[in-house]
Motif scaffolding. Sequence first.
Motif, PDB file in Angstrom:
ATOM      1  N   GLY A  16       0.838  -1.190   0.000  1.00  0.00           N
ATOM      2  CA  GLY A  16       0.000   0.000   0.000  1.00  0.00           C
ATOM      3  C   GLY A  16       0.874   1.242   0.000  1.00  0.00           C
ATOM      4  N   LEU A  17       0.286   2.376   0.401  1.00  0.00           N
ATOM      5  CA  LEU A  17       1.009   3.645   0.373  1.00  0.00           C
ATOM      6  C   LEU A  17       1.709   3.965   1.681  1.00  0.00           C
ATOM      7  CD1 LEU A  17      -1.659   5.792  -1.489  1.00  0.00           C
ATOM      8  CD2 LEU A  17       0.441   4.799  -2.430  1.00  0.00           C
ATOM      9  N   ARG A  18       1.469   3.181   2.738  1.00  0.00           N
ATOM     10  CA  ARG A  18       1.969   3.529   4.055  1.00  0.00           C
ATOM     11  C   ARG A  18       2.955   2.523   4.639  1.00  0.00           C
ATOM     12  NH1 ARG A  18       1.902   8.070   5.113  1.00  0.00           N
ATOM     13  NH2 ARG A  18       2.062   7.670   7.312  1.00  0.00           N
ATOM     14  N   GLY A  80       1.726  11.288   9.232  1.00  0.00           N
ATOM     15  CA  GLY A  80       2.237  12.562   8.748  1.00  0.00           C
ATOM     16  C   GLY A  80       3.519  12.456   7.938  1.00  0.00           C
ATOM     17  N   VAL A  81       4.047  11.242   7.751  1.00  0.00           N
ATOM     18  CA  VAL A  81       5.266  11.045   6.954  1.00  0.00           C
ATOM     19  C   VAL A  81       4.853  10.464   5.610  1.00  0.00           C
ATOM     20  CG1 VAL A  81       7.457   9.803   6.784  1.00  0.00           C
ATOM     21  CG2 VAL A  81       6.685  10.674   8.997  1.00  0.00           C
ATOM     22  N   SER A  82       5.309  11.106   4.544  1.00  0.00           N
ATOM     23  CA  SER A  82       4.957  10.647   3.204  1.00  0.00           C
ATOM     24  C   SER A  82       6.091   9.846   2.584  1.00  0.00           C
ATOM     25  CB  SER A  82       4.637  11.846   2.303  1.00  0.00           C
ATOM     26  OG  SER A  82       5.821  12.561   2.013  1.00  0.00           O
ATOM     27  N   VAL A  83       5.745   9.072   1.586  1.00  0.00           N
ATOM     28  CA  VAL A  83       6.756   8.308   0.858  1.00  0.00           C
ATOM     29  C   VAL A  83       7.762   9.267   0.227  1.00  0.00           C
ATOM     30  CG1 VAL A  83       7.126   6.777  -1.111  1.00  0.00           C
ATOM     31  CG2 VAL A  83       5.214   6.361   0.417  1.00  0.00           C
ATOM     32  N   LEU A  84       7.289  10.401  -0.289  1.00  0.00           N
ATOM     33  CA  LEU A  84       8.192  11.391  -0.896  1.00  0.00           C
ATOM     34  C   LEU A  84       9.185  11.935   0.126  1.00  0.00           C
ATOM     35  CD1 LEU A  84       5.735  13.359  -3.214  1.00  0.00           C
ATOM     36  CD2 LEU A  84       7.443  11.659  -3.869  1.00  0.00           C
ATOM     37  N   GLU A  85       8.723  12.152   1.354  1.00  0.00           N
ATOM     38  CA  GLU A  85       9.613  12.637   2.413  1.00  0.00           C
ATOM     39  C   GLU A  85      10.701  11.600   2.715  1.00  0.00           C
ATOM     40  OE1 GLU A  85       9.326  14.334   6.993  1.00  0.00           O
ATOM     41  OE2 GLU A  85       7.505  13.734   5.947  1.00  0.00           O
ATOM     42  N   VAL A  86      10.317  10.332   2.754  1.00  0.00           N
ATOM     43  CA  VAL A  86      11.286   9.262   3.020  1.00  0.00           C
ATOM     44  C   VAL A  86      12.297   9.174   1.884  1.00  0.00           C
ATOM     45  CG1 VAL A  86      11.560   6.765   3.298  1.00  0.00           C
ATOM     46  CG2 VAL A  86       9.717   7.951   4.486  1.00  0.00           C
ATOM     47  N   LEU A  87      11.832   9.306   0.646  1.00  0.00           N
ATOM     48  CA  LEU A  87      12.753   9.268  -0.498  1.00  0.00           C
ATOM     49  C   LEU A  87      13.728  10.438  -0.448  1.00  0.00           C
ATOM     50  CD1 LEU A  87      10.314   8.194  -3.348  1.00  0.00           C
ATOM     51  CD2 LEU A  87      12.065   6.795  -2.239  1.00  0.00           C
ATOM     52  N   ALA A  88      13.240  11.615  -0.059  1.00  0.00           N
ATOM     53  CA  ALA A  88      14.127  12.784   0.068  1.00  0.00           C
ATOM     54  C   ALA A  88      15.154  12.554   1.167  1.00  0.00           C
ATOM     55  CB  ALA A  88      13.304  14.035   0.352  1.00  0.00           C
TER      56      ALA A  88
END
Length: 132
Positions: A16-18, A80-88
């Motif tokens: 999933g997304l999370r 509150g943490v997004s996949v994009l934030e983790v990738l960054a």
Amino acid sequence: QVSVTSFTLDSVNPKGLRSLSLTASVGVHNPASEITLSEISGEVIISGKVIGNVAMAPVILAARKDSTYKVKADVTLAEGVSVLEVLALAKNKGAIENGTANIYAKAKLKGGPSKKIKMEDVPLKKLKELLK
């Protein structure tokens, strides 16, 4: 003393997304009796913010052996943490190396009592060195 002798990340699959499902091969030197590790969990913290929570399947370390174990873990991104934030963050080596982890588990020697293990604020840099 039990030590990690090798670490290879075998697979990372999105759930999933999370969340993510991880499988790794971990080499362990265990000069002691059989040890069961259960209730393994933890948190990854970067810049004072919990990024994700980790839950691992139990592992039984064979007595007096050098063995490689397939370890499975589920990582759930914190609220509150997004996949994009983790990738960054993954691209920011300094942020990761200055991050920490809290690790919790229950260890039981064969035929003995169990003991809760709690390691907090373990530098990710130190974990990286342990898993080489």
